[in-house]
Design an enzyme around this catalytic site. Structure first.
Site, PDB file in Angstrom:
ATOM      1  N   ARG A 220      51.360  62.379  36.829  1.00  0.00           N
ATOM      2  CA  ARG A 220      51.406  62.385  38.302  1.00  0.00           C
ATOM      3  C   ARG A 220      50.400  63.386  38.851  1.00  0.00           C
ATOM      4  NH1 ARG A 220      57.519  62.825  37.594  1.00  0.00           N
ATOM      5  NH2 ARG A 220      58.022  60.644  37.313  1.00  0.00           N
ATOM      6  N   ASP A 258      58.627  47.960  43.295  1.00  0.00           N
ATOM      7  CA  ASP A 258      59.666  47.958  42.263  1.00  0.00           C
ATOM      8  C   ASP A 258      60.609  46.795  42.547  1.00  0.00           C
ATOM      9  OD1 ASP A 258      60.534  50.362  40.138  1.00  0.00           O
ATOM     10  OD2 ASP A 258      62.176  49.000  40.646  1.00  0.00           O
ATOM     11  N   ALA A 287      56.935  42.624  39.566  1.00  0.00           N
ATOM     12  CA  ALA A 287      55.551  43.057  39.379  1.00  0.00           C
ATOM     13  C   ALA A 287      54.701  41.977  38.715  1.00  0.00           C
ATOM     14  CB  ALA A 287      55.525  44.325  38.539  1.00  0.00           C
ATOM     15  N   ASP A 304      53.387  51.261  35.217  1.00  0.00           N
ATOM     16  CA  ASP A 304      54.314  52.022  34.354  1.00  0.00           C
ATOM     17  C   ASP A 304      55.593  51.211  34.127  1.00  0.00           C
ATOM     18  OD1 ASP A 304      55.523  54.081  32.939  1.00  0.00           O
ATOM     19  OD2 ASP A 304      56.191  55.140  34.736  1.00  0.00           O
ATOM     20  N   CYS A 344      55.936  52.695  27.363  1.00  0.00           N
ATOM     21  CA  CYS A 344      56.922  53.679  26.866  1.00  0.00           C
ATOM     22  C   CYS A 344      57.725  53.066  25.723  1.00  0.00           C
ATOM     23  CB  CYS A 344      57.816  54.172  27.999  1.00  0.00           C
ATOM     24  SG  CYS A 344      58.764  52.873  28.776  1.00  0.00           S
TER      25      CYS A 344
HETATM   26  N1  SAH Z   1      56.851  55.171  37.304  1.00  0.00           N
HETATM   27  C1  SAH Z   1      58.235  55.530  37.505  1.00  0.00           C
HETATM   28  C2  SAH Z   1      59.106  55.098  36.354  1.00  0.00           C
HETATM   29  C3  SAH Z   1      59.113  53.610  36.113  1.00  0.00           C
HETATM   30  S1  SAH Z   1      60.503  53.051  35.226  1.00  0.00           S
HETATM   31  C4  SAH Z   1      58.341  57.030  37.764  1.00  0.00           C
HETATM   32  O1  SAH Z   1      57.349  57.754  37.589  1.00  0.00           O
HETATM   33  O2  SAH Z   1      59.407  57.497  38.144  1.00  0.00           O
HETATM   34  C5  SAH Z   1      60.331  51.347  35.335  1.00  0.00           C
HETATM   35  C6  SAH Z   1      60.679  50.756  36.690  1.00  0.00           C
HETATM   36  O3  SAH Z   1      60.351  49.370  36.614  1.00  0.00           O
HETATM   37  C7  SAH Z   1      62.123  50.804  37.106  1.00  0.00           C
HETATM   38  O4  SAH Z   1      62.247  51.432  38.354  1.00  0.00           O
HETATM   39  C8  SAH Z   1      62.582  49.338  37.213  1.00  0.00           C
HETATM   40  O5  SAH Z   1      63.440  49.104  38.330  1.00  0.00           O
HETATM   41  C9  SAH Z   1      61.269  48.642  37.423  1.00  0.00           C
HETATM   42  N2  SAH Z   1      61.176  47.245  37.010  1.00  0.00           N
HETATM   43  C10 SAH Z   1      61.676  46.665  35.897  1.00  0.00           C
HETATM   44  N3  SAH Z   1      61.287  45.373  35.816  1.00  0.00           N
HETATM   45  C11 SAH Z   1      60.511  45.145  36.909  1.00  0.00           C
HETATM   46  C12 SAH Z   1      59.802  44.002  37.375  1.00  0.00           C
HETATM   47  N4  SAH Z   1      59.790  42.866  36.692  1.00  0.00           N
HETATM   48  N5  SAH Z   1      59.095  44.122  38.515  1.00  0.00           N
HETATM   49  C13 SAH Z   1      59.071  45.292  39.214  1.00  0.00           C
HETATM   50  N6  SAH Z   1      59.735  46.386  38.806  1.00  0.00           N
HETATM   51  C14 SAH Z   1      60.442  46.320  37.672  1.00  0.00           C
END
Ligand code: SAH
Length: 401
Positions: A220, A258, A287, A304, A344
């Site tokens: 970040r 999200d 996404a 992410d 991850c």
């Molecule tokens: N970048 C964030 C952490 C991401 S965790 C941070 O720094 O805090 C992964 C995220 O992806 C979660 O919030 C989850 O709700 C979201 N997610 C999971 N599948 C998804 C999809 N198909 N489209 C959009 N978001 C999704």
């Protein structure tokens, strides 16, 4: 929190390895799979502290057994030391010192114990201000929970300790979820924290993982240094922490995307708390669909996603997921744009991830250079003897034209 009295664990089993299976143990790998074990003396149904011997009956290490797991033993020490409250107090104290020594004084949320990376396999402890959140993932570490709690109480003056021991690893060990207040006060609905001086709130009961993605802190900071005057898509934003840093770094426009409404509600709060109420757009969307179908382009995209491979068998499906996301993200970038892309998944190596992203770049018809390889911050250490502990990997990429 007053220390409670706990029963000291006794060594329950003696584990004898098959011939020539001791080398990884002697090199310091903390896992012993059931296939390496020749025989077990003692109560092999109960999780607890075990001594490990090679085929010649020479003592080699001491650890915790998980009778229902393929990873039958997770080792704690290669020295003949007693596993008692003092032992855990020393390990916890070492973990705390590392964080206190190297993390910024404007950060009061961090991973205090990172499992194997802190030589405490199966245990995660996150600190959110005055509260701790623990995860006991294996039956081995679960069997010494009382001693660990006592050691913690002697080391840290937290207002309360909350437990979020749940999920796939516990299910595989046939352990019920264990969730709730372990000691002290119940945490508030939202715990206020500071990360590098930015303000966030953490829902340790309902939030994802233990409530906040502490592992992306350094990435970040990197984004904030790249954000000036840029239009940014924060894809898989969760509670919008990357977006806050991007806006603080002078971004022109930030979209947090999200699929989770509660995550986006937290993101909205975080933008407001940090004085960026009007700076960001929040988008509830899938996404995969958005990246494929949108006709907007961006200067910077953060990608992410959650882990796409929970098991080794998922790796093939995961690589096609990563390829799809990176391919469409690369297509959405303006010439000269930047992609911060992450995986991850513990089972996807940086090498494999880079190959997948390379394939995506070729298919997207973009020329791309790697500016930096990205990883976990220092409160997520990885044991050199346990490379599996490197789960977060990422690339900072620049699209040339
Ligand atoms: N970048 C964030 C952490 C991401 S965790 C941070 O720094 O805090 C992964 C995220 O992806 C979660 O919030 C989850 O709700 C979201 N997610 C999971 N599948 C998804 C999809 N198909 N489209 C959009 N978001 C999704």
């Amino acid at each position: 929190m007053a220390p409670q009295s706990v029963r000291l664990p006794i060594t329950l089993q003696r584990i004898f390895l098959k011939k020539d299976r001791e080398a990884p143990v002697l090199r310091g790998h903390p896992w012993i799979f059931s296939g390496a074990i020749d025989r077990i003396e003692g109560d092999d149904e109960t999780a607890g502290i075990v001594d490990v011997f090679d085929a010649r009956k020479t003592w080699i290490a001491r650890g915790l057994s998980s009778p229902k797991s393929q990873i039958r033993i997770r080792l704690l020490t290669w020295k003949e030391e007693t596993i008692d409250q003092g032992f855990f107090a020393r390990r916890l104290s070492r973990a705390l010192t590392l964080r206190e020594k190297y993390l910024s004084s404007t950060t009061n949320a961090y991973r205090l114990v990172n499992g194997e990376g802190d030589f405490l396999p199966g245990l995660i402890i996150d600190r959110y201000g005055d509260f701790l959140v623990c995860q006991f993932f294996t039956s081995g570490i679960d069997s010494v929970k009382g001693i660990i709690m006592n050691s913690l109480a002697g080391l840290i003056s937290a207002n309360g300790i909350y437990e979020r021991s749940e999920g796939r690893v516990r299910e595989e060990e046939e352990l019920e979820p264990s969730v709730g207040v372990l000691a002290g006060e119940a945490p508030p609905e939202l715990i206020p924290i500071e990360e590098n001086g930015f303000k966030f709130v953490v829902d340790v009961r309902r939030g994802q993982k233990t409530g906040f993605f502490l592992d992306q802190r350094d990435n970040r900071v990197l984004l904030s240094t790249l954000a000036r005057e840029q239009t940014i898509l924060n894809c898989f934003s969760y509670s919008g922490a990357f977006s806050v840093y991007a806006l603080a770094g002078g971004a022109k426009q930030v979209t947090s995307l999200d699929s989770s409404r509660p995550a986006l509600e937290l993101a909205e709060q975080h933008l407001q708390l940090n004085g960026f109420a009007s700076g960001g757009e929040l988008l509830k969307a899938d996404a995969f669909t958005y990246l494929k179908e949108c006709d907007t382009s961006f200067d910077v995209i953060v990608l992410d996603p959650p882990s796409l491979a929970h098991k080794r068998n998922d790796v093939t499906a995961a690589t096609s997921g990563y390829k799809f996301l990176n391919l469409h993200a690369l297509k959405r970038l303006n010439a000269g744009g930047l992609l911060l892309t992450f995986s991850c998944s513990q089972h996807v190596s940086l090498d494999l991830f880079q190959k997948v992203v390379f394939g995506a770049a070729v298919d997207a018809g973009r020329k791309v250079s790697v500016l930096k390889r990205l990883g976990q911050p220092i409160d997520h250490p990885m044991s050199l003897h346990h490379p599996e502990g490197e789960y977060l990997k990422g690339l900072l990429l620049k699209v040339l034209d």
